[in-house]
Design an enzyme around this catalytic site. Structure first.
Site, PDB file in Angstrom:
ATOM      1  N   SER A 100      12.566  -7.885   1.238  1.00 27.51           N
ATOM      2  CA  SER A 100      13.122  -7.481  -0.058  1.00 27.51           C
ATOM      3  C   SER A 100      12.192  -6.491  -0.737  1.00 27.51           C
ATOM      4  O   SER A 100      11.123  -6.155  -0.216  1.00 27.51           O
ATOM      5  CB  SER A 100      13.318  -8.711  -0.947  1.00 27.51           C
ATOM      6  N   LYS A 101      12.602  -6.069  -1.909  1.00 22.58           N
ATOM      7  CA  LYS A 101      11.842  -5.131  -2.717  1.00 22.58           C
ATOM      8  C   LYS A 101      10.417  -5.634  -2.982  1.00 22.58           C
ATOM      9  O   LYS A 101       9.467  -4.867  -3.053  1.00 22.58           O
ATOM     10  CB  LYS A 101      12.546  -4.970  -4.083  1.00 22.58           C
ATOM     11  N   ARG A 102      10.321  -6.940  -3.127  1.00 26.00           N
ATOM     12  CA  ARG A 102       9.034  -7.595  -3.364  1.00 26.00           C
ATOM     13  C   ARG A 102       8.003  -7.205  -2.297  1.00 26.00           C
ATOM     14  O   ARG A 102       6.812  -7.173  -2.548  1.00 26.00           O
ATOM     15  CB  ARG A 102       9.308  -9.110  -3.326  1.00 26.00           C
TER      16      ARG A 102
END
Ligand code: GLU
Length: 493
Positions: A251-253
């Site tokens: 994910s973006k994380r």
């Protein structure tokens, strides 16, 4: 056989790491085999559609250099290339299956199906369709079809197996009993993905379907659809998924963002494409650095790994740094221009941009960093690193030394690296200090920082006038009651 492969995104968002890699593998496979790479936009699910997504995805692919041979914008002999424009064909195929009894209408309401599913689940059974409408008489079905909303379901054999001969994973066997009579047409007369995709792949003479392995569970259904239609389906290759370093969903994380956002962060497209090709594939030669064109010859599905690929943001940035160092200066200039403008730096006055880039590109990992690294060449420092000031400006003798240095520099005839070394040595001796006692305050005075490119190299690029002006400005500030401005704490600027 002509190799024809496709990338078939749904325009429901932006082009991300996973999609870009799928497109890339298809592209490389097509080029390797002298085949065709097709872009098909799967836009029948209007509810999930995002305005502008199609254009963005196309632009993202183009920026990476992944150009399709056939697609909605460039046309081709197998169009239309937007799924929504192929609906008439889907309907005709559905009517055929219905006429042959291979599909049947189902009139169960969503509420009925939901209740059925819950009942099965409460008994610990997998939620499958009961087959209630499977046995309706043809007359009854025809009668209701005229008046009741309905879907069409494929009649799936409830025995035996369906085998996916996967080019990457080998044979994967699915029990037909596990697949219920799945829906192929919605009540509004549009095809469900598993039906449309088979028809469109056949209609576009797709030879190989290369896609992410989240689709593997759909593949037996697609094979059953192809069998029902009496068409030979494509060959399949399911590429392992991309996971985060901790093996969770990416994910973006974890730094994984859209291709457009990578561009905004200053990742060069050639570096991103190189990084993407290594997400699950490796060159038999062991080479890691490859252009798109160079990867065509060695690319092969048998070098695609079976286990998940791990996304590593640090490696991407490292690789980008290598590209920043090795691309031609004119390529670098072209890539960095927009970032320079965005940072509000005016390069019209001051060093030539090529010289500035050559000096500063060694240390940057992204174009954004590179712009910050070269900013000092065009804008005198407004603030000075606090620790550096403590260490290098506190000595009362510094102002005088820097003043005499400025005078020496002014008087020097040549302005090159070796001449500057000699001048610093001479002055250090005259002042009775080590060369470092001149170098550190000078660097801080010229750049505001304690680290950066070699002092003599940067002075050569900065030029004589600017260097002496900056030294004198610092001397002036050191002697004024306010002293020099320190670097503000982050956030307080
Ligand atoms: N539109 C589908 C998706 O975006 C395509 C899947 C496939 O390649 O068959 O996931």
């Amino acid at each position: 056989m002509t190799v024809r492969v496709r990338y078939a995104p749904s325009p429901s968002g932006t082009l991300h790491v996973g999609g870009a890699r799928t497109a890339l593998f298809n592209y490389l496979f097509a080029r390797h085999h002298g085949g065709r790479f097709i872009l098909r936009i799967e836009d029948t699910d209007k509810a999930r559609q995002v305005e502008g997504s199609e254009v963005q995805m196309m632009q993202g692919l183009k920026n990476l250099g992944i150009q399709w041979d056939e697609g909605p914008d460039v046309g081709g002999d197998f169009g239309p290339y937007r799924q929504s424009e192929r609906i008439a064909g889907h309907r005709a195929a559905a009517r055929d299956l219905l006429a042959q009894g291979k599909a049947y209408p189902c009139f169960c309401t969503p509420e009925e199906l939901d209740a059925e599913r819950k009942l099965l689940q409460s008994r610990g059974l997998p939620p499958r369709y009961s087959g209630r409408c499977r046995t309706l008489s043809t007359a009854q079905a025809a009668d209701w079809m005229a008046s009741k909303p309905h879907v069409l379901r494929l009649r799936v054999p409830n025995q035996g197996t369906t085998v996916v001969h996967d080019l990457i994973r080998g044979d994967v066997v699915f029990e037909n009993a596990q697949l219920d009579d799945f829906v192929i047409m919605k009540p509004d007369g549009t095809a469900i993905y598993n039906f449309a995709v088979v028809l469109d792949d056949a209609g576009m003479a797709i030879s190989h379907v290369i896609r992410g392995d989240e689709h593997l569970s759909n593949t037996p259904k697609q094979i059953l659809v192809a069998e029902a239609l009496g068409i030979g389906g494509p060959q399949f290759a399911h590429v392992p998924m991309i996971l985060a370093p901790d093996h969770t969903k990416l994910s973006k994380r974890h730094g994984a963002i859209s291709v457009e956002e990578y561009r905004q962060q200053g990742i060069l497209p050639e570096a991103l494409v190189n990084y993407l090709m290594l997400l699950g594939w490796s060159n038999p030669s062991g080479a890691e650095f490859m252009t798109l064109a160079e990867a065509v010859e060695p690319f092969d599905l048998n070098r695609v790994q079976h286990t998940a690929a791990i996304y590593d943001q640090k490696k991407l940035e490292w690789m980008n740094g290598q590209y920043l160092r090795s691309v031609s200066l004119s390529r670098l200039e072209e890539a960095i221009r927009p970032f320079i403008a965005q940072a509000g730096i005016d390069c019209a006055h001051g060093p030539k941009l090529h010289a500035a880039l050559e000096l500063t590109r060694e240390r940057a990992r992204t174009l954004v960093e590179l712009v910050e690294n070269l900013r000092f060449l065009y804008q005198p420092p407004q603030h000075f690193d606090a620790k550096g000031v403590d260490r290098h400006f506190r000595d009362d003798a510094v102002a005088g030394r820097l003043e005499r240095l400025a005078a020496e520099l002014d008087a020097s005839i040549s302005w090159d690296h070796d001449g500057l070394v000699l001048l610093f040595d001479r002055l250090a001796q005259a002042e009775g200090v080590k060369r470092a006692a001149l170098i550190h305050p000078t660097r801080l005075a010229l750049t505001g920082k304690t680290v950066g490119p070699g002092l003599f190299e940067l002075m050569v690029v900065l030029g004589k006038q600017e260097s002496t002006d900056r030294l004198r400005a610092v001397v002036y500030a050191l002697r004024s009651p306010q002293g020099v401005a320190l670097t503000p704490l982050p956030g307080s600027a």
